[in-house]
Write a protein that holds these residues in place. Sequence first.
Motif, mmCIF file in Angstrom:
data_model
loop_
_atom_site.group_PDB
_atom_site.id
_atom_site.type_symbol
_atom_site.label_atom_id
_atom_site.label_comp_id
_atom_site.label_asym_id
_atom_site.label_seq_id
_atom_site.Cartn_x
_atom_site.Cartn_y
_atom_site.Cartn_z
ATOM 1 N N TRP A 173 -9.842 -6.322 3.979
ATOM 2 C CA TRP A 173 -9.889 -5.312 4.560
ATOM 3 C C TRP A 173 -9.269 -5.735 5.119
ATOM 4 C CZ3 TRP A 173 -14.990 -5.283 4.764
ATOM 5 C CH2 TRP A 173 -15.307 -5.815 6.381
ATOM 6 N N GLU A 190 0.874 7.165 -1.839
ATOM 7 C CA GLU A 190 0.433 6.753 -1.036
ATOM 8 C C GLU A 190 0.955 7.264 0.168
ATOM 9 O OE1 GLU A 190 -1.979 4.628 -0.199
ATOM 10 O OE2 GLU A 190 -2.147 3.067 -2.273
ATOM 11 N N LYS A 232 1.910 5.138 6.286
ATOM 12 C CA LYS A 232 1.288 4.137 7.783
ATOM 13 C C LYS A 232 2.555 3.502 8.220
ATOM 14 C CE LYS A 232 -2.209 1.314 7.851
ATOM 15 N NZ LYS A 232 -3.040 -0.014 7.572
ATOM 16 N N ARG A 269 -4.476 1.457 -1.094
ATOM 17 C CA ARG A 269 -5.792 1.192 -0.260
ATOM 18 C C ARG A 269 -6.187 1.845 -1.365
ATOM 19 N NH1 ARG A 269 -3.056 3.645 4.456
ATOM 20 N NH2 ARG A 269 -0.869 3.765 3.242
ATOM 21 N N PHE A 307 -10.580 9.242 1.700
ATOM 22 C CA PHE A 307 -8.741 9.180 2.791
ATOM 23 C C PHE A 307 -8.939 8.313 2.433
ATOM 24 C CE2 PHE A 307 -5.816 8.837 5.802
ATOM 25 C CZ PHE A 307 -4.820 9.483 5.186
ATOM 26 N N TRP A 335 -8.134 4.133 2.977
ATOM 27 C CA TRP A 335 -6.970 3.393 4.181
ATOM 28 C C TRP A 335 -6.958 2.123 3.889
ATOM 29 C CZ3 TRP A 335 -3.276 5.923 6.079
ATOM 30 C CH2 TRP A 335 -3.078 5.228 7.093
ATOM 31 N N LEU A 336 -8.373 1.456 3.921
ATOM 32 C CA LEU A 336 -8.648 0.059 2.774
ATOM 33 C C LEU A 336 -8.470 -0.576 1.834
ATOM 34 C CD1 LEU A 336 -11.284 -0.289 5.878
ATOM 35 C CD2 LEU A 336 -9.046 -1.248 6.379
ATOM 36 N N ARG A 337 -7.493 -1.993 1.972
ATOM 37 C CA ARG A 337 -7.602 -2.594 0.701
ATOM 38 C C ARG A 337 -8.693 -3.332 0.322
ATOM 39 N NH1 ARG A 337 -2.251 -5.559 -1.602
ATOM 40 N NH2 ARG A 337 -2.813 -5.409 -3.459
ATOM 41 N N LYS A 341 -7.113 8.276 -7.224
ATOM 42 C CA LYS A 341 -7.653 8.894 -6.163
ATOM 43 C C LYS A 341 -7.406 10.254 -6.110
ATOM 44 C CE LYS A 341 -4.001 6.644 -3.014
ATOM 45 N NZ LYS A 341 -2.581 6.144 -4.655
#
Length: 314
Positions: free
Chosen positions: A166, A194, A197, A240, A246, A248-250, A268
């Motif tokens: 991460w 995406e 961010k 991600r 939802f 948010w982390l890759r 997604k």
Amino acid sequence: MTRITVLSHNIHKGKSALGVRSTLTPLSRHLRRVKPDLIFLQEVQGRNELNRRLDGQHDTLSSRLNMQAVYGLNSQHAQTDHGNVLLSRFPVLQAENQDISDHRLEQRGLLHVLVNIDGYPVHCFVVHLGLFKQSRERQLSAIIERIKRLVEPGEPLIIAGDFNDWNEKLATHLMSSLGICDVFEGCVQRHDSEVPKFGFSPKRMYQQWEQSDLTQNLEAGRIIESLKALVIKPQDAAPRTFPAIFPWLRLDRMYQRGFVVHSAQVLKGKPWSEISDHSPLLVELELMAKASTKSPSTEPINARTAVVKKAKLK
């Protein structure tokens, strides 16, 4: 040359994100719809004596998708076990599961499968790294050592799975050591979108300041433009994958050598967010003939499913 579709997915032991529902049936249904040629799976239960619906997941998927399966058994308990799986529409030539466990609390294995894609040998590595930074670093070193030792520089390969990286500390070392590429870098087309961010990191702010866009916008009183300069555009954002509801982390990655990447995306939303706590990666690759030596001499493994236990290699 040959085009193939490759999918990678941590299936959360065949259960929904909260672990309350079995999701193997919808997973099979939607994998049939996507029609991948190679599927790299993590957290697959090979045995579950407590719940029949969760037992033999590699066999179930192999049968429902009409694909050959190789199951790398990593974590074994009294009534259950789980590990990595490669599902292939192409003949499997060889398979080995290397123990890369770093400590007793996390049992990890590297599943290495050689497949024959229209006469060309392609090395496939299914990866699920540990939760701790130092463990991941040592496991990555084991992966690099194995590939350098057993894979010729000209042979194509695909590495995919849950890297748990991460903080994105491993990718540069892995790519530079093996001469491989992240499939999302330089792909012809990216299909997913995406959520933007905000990138308020000192490094990014300094870069924007050096490029003068931020300075000029602020001096001109263009506040909205200034804020846009500090936002990573959706098409440039990292792919991600976690949590699926939802992302948010890759955590999930795919790397390749010897292919052209035509498209890459994270699948997604529904139905995938209801199937696992991770979102899958779906990539279209084209094999380059010059990167491979044709006609591997090894005879195919004829079994529909093969179980490969971990072995510490000398």
